[in-house]
Design an enzyme around this catalytic site. Sequence first.
Site, PDB file in Angstrom:
ATOM      1  CD  GLU A 326      38.395  38.940  41.150  1.00 48.07           C
ATOM      2  OE1 GLU A 326      37.713  38.433  39.598  1.00 48.07           O
ATOM      3  OE2 GLU A 326      39.920  38.649  40.614  1.00 48.07           O
TER       4      GLU A 326
HETATM    5  C1  ACM Z   1      40.358  42.868  38.995  1.00 44.31           C
HETATM    6  O1  ACM Z   1      41.066  42.587  37.330  1.00 44.31           O
HETATM    7  N1  ACM Z   1      39.451  41.497  39.742  1.00 44.31           N
HETATM    8  C2  ACM Z   1      41.148  43.659  39.960  1.00 44.31           C
END
Ligand code: ACM
Length: 688
Positions: A326
């Site tokens: 992310e």
């Molecule tokens: C995650 O849930 N972004 C590893």
Amino acid sequence: MMHRNRVRCALLAAVFCAVLSAPGLSAAPTQASLDLMPLPANIVLGTGWLALKPEFSFAFTGYKDPRLERAVRRAADRIAARTGIPLAIAAAADPSQAFLQIDCGAAGLPVQTFEEDESYVLTIDASRAVLRAPNPLGILRGLETLQQLLALGPDGVHFPEVDIKDAPRFRWRGLLIDVCRHWIPAEVIKRNLDAMAAVKLNVLHWHLSEDQGFRVESKKYPRLHGMGSDGLYYTQEEIRAIIDYARDRGIRVIPEFDMPGHSTAWFVGYPELASAPGPYEIERHYGVFKPTMDPTREETFKFLDGFIGEMARLFPDPLFHIGGDEVEGHQWEESPSIKAFKTAHGMKTNEDLQAYFNKRIQVILKKNGKRMVGWDEILHEDLPRDTVVQSWRGQESLARAAKQGFAGILSNGYYIDLMYSAAAHYAVDPLEKEAASLSEAEKALILGGEACMWAELINPETVDSRIWPRMAAIAERFWSPQETKDVADMYRRLEIMNSRLDWTGATHNLSYPKMLERLAGKEGAIEAVKLLADFVEPLRGYSRHDSREYSQTTPLNRMADAARPESFAVRAFAGMVDGMLSDAPAFSRNRREIRHRLMTWKANHESIKALAANSALLAEVLPLSERLAALADAGLTALQSLESGQPLPNGWLEEKAALFQALEKAPYELELMVVEPIRKIAEAAQKR
Ligand code: ACM
């Protein structure tokens, strides 16, 4: 997914049919008495018992070392604690006469790896238990099985005669604990390591840095923990103690330092690492945030070289997790110098820039003797093939990685912070769905799986109850043969494990009455609150996050925090109702108990109201209690109709329809779990 916002068990029937009980002794063991979890690969059951003797003598007939000696003592101490029998735990003078013989083939590796054999053979006859394994890890696993075999019979405490040959299906059987969103102190980690060992897990994935906290002492860069943790971090001494503690239990500790995103806490002390000027503060909210490391400055890599070097020496495991999930992107897109760098290096996307960052980090890791692990997003053609991918996105992404030659583990489907049932997690298999069509060589790259205990909505008081007992079902998925899929039997054993896990020190059961007492607002007055709390469960998925703006300082002291992710009482009630409606004998057996339960719920609302007058925490769930009472009242009417054969008044069920509908808004972030079974009673009555 929006991150946080968001046998072949050879229990051959024939074996059990052949079992005959010896006269004068307790009944011979049967399949039902083998309450093992995870189920071993092969079990052959004998016909008798080995009685536990107060002189618990043991002998090492092969390799031995202090770790093994401590493990035997720990197992014996726990048997003594569970049975209340003081055991004289001592090495046998004559090894051939020892109560427990340990035959270990050779020493283990100084730092545990996935190449180490974890298999063991446990043979129990009427005179002794013999545990054999090629190396210490197998002995550690076998000692846990031995403890699980302990049973109380009319003649005393004993172990069944049994021959178990066992080995794990997957080499990597992990649990991630996020200690950043909420601080989780060392003693909480330790008790969870004991519980992990009890179900043969072998990896603690320690999520140590995040937007919301940097949790490790760095001597080289002291402003990391000094300014990024609110003083809540592990000293290096504590880290070493936990690694030793885990090693004693056959558990590897793999650290994760999430980079280049999820890294706000680093920038509080070292804003120059970020892609936009500071100052920065520890992030108190949850989600995906802008602050991201700057991969275009050499100083960033110089810093990370120093930091990774220090951490590589602190954490002996050859695997090192760099996160990589992310990356938010805004800071990279808004920086003229980063944009210019991308253009100059022919990089079109942020993914290209992240791949460049990862390659640089990989070189640093390699120099320090470490193999890189990261989330799905790190997957890139250019990375060396010893990189390991942890898939939070699913088997498809895991299979894609394997096809490119990358080893991987599955975490999608094992996010235990989302409050799904044990059965839902149990149904997820790292080698099914897209992974099922891989070649044998590609399948061998799928090392196993890891459950994730993300910490936005947990704290030291509640974390155990969010891990246990559901984690035991996941541990079985990782250890036992693929065909181990009997969900009803899993739940039968899970309920037993739930109580046994108390002996590891895990506080999943212990914290419940304390939290209920807090809700009641009155010491010693938990009965009415428990009657309600036992039949509600916290909202699943990201619904709690959607219900309100959570932050690090939001109290987690409500019924949604106390309630179990999956209540055994709910399952029992639903089963009782299904039984009652299935046939006439069960109807007469169960209806009295069900009526009693419904009457109790109906009356309980008055007690809840009285307590809620003095407890804001309980006042919040008054509508739930009221609804439970109304459902119980409707259930009593329906049950009366079923018992008497008198039809329900015309339009009765239609009138009650709203009661049986799902609520659109549940501000208390809980679901009432008896709606479905009571609706079944009402519908059965209506059909008459
Ligand atoms: C995650 O849930 N972004 C590893």
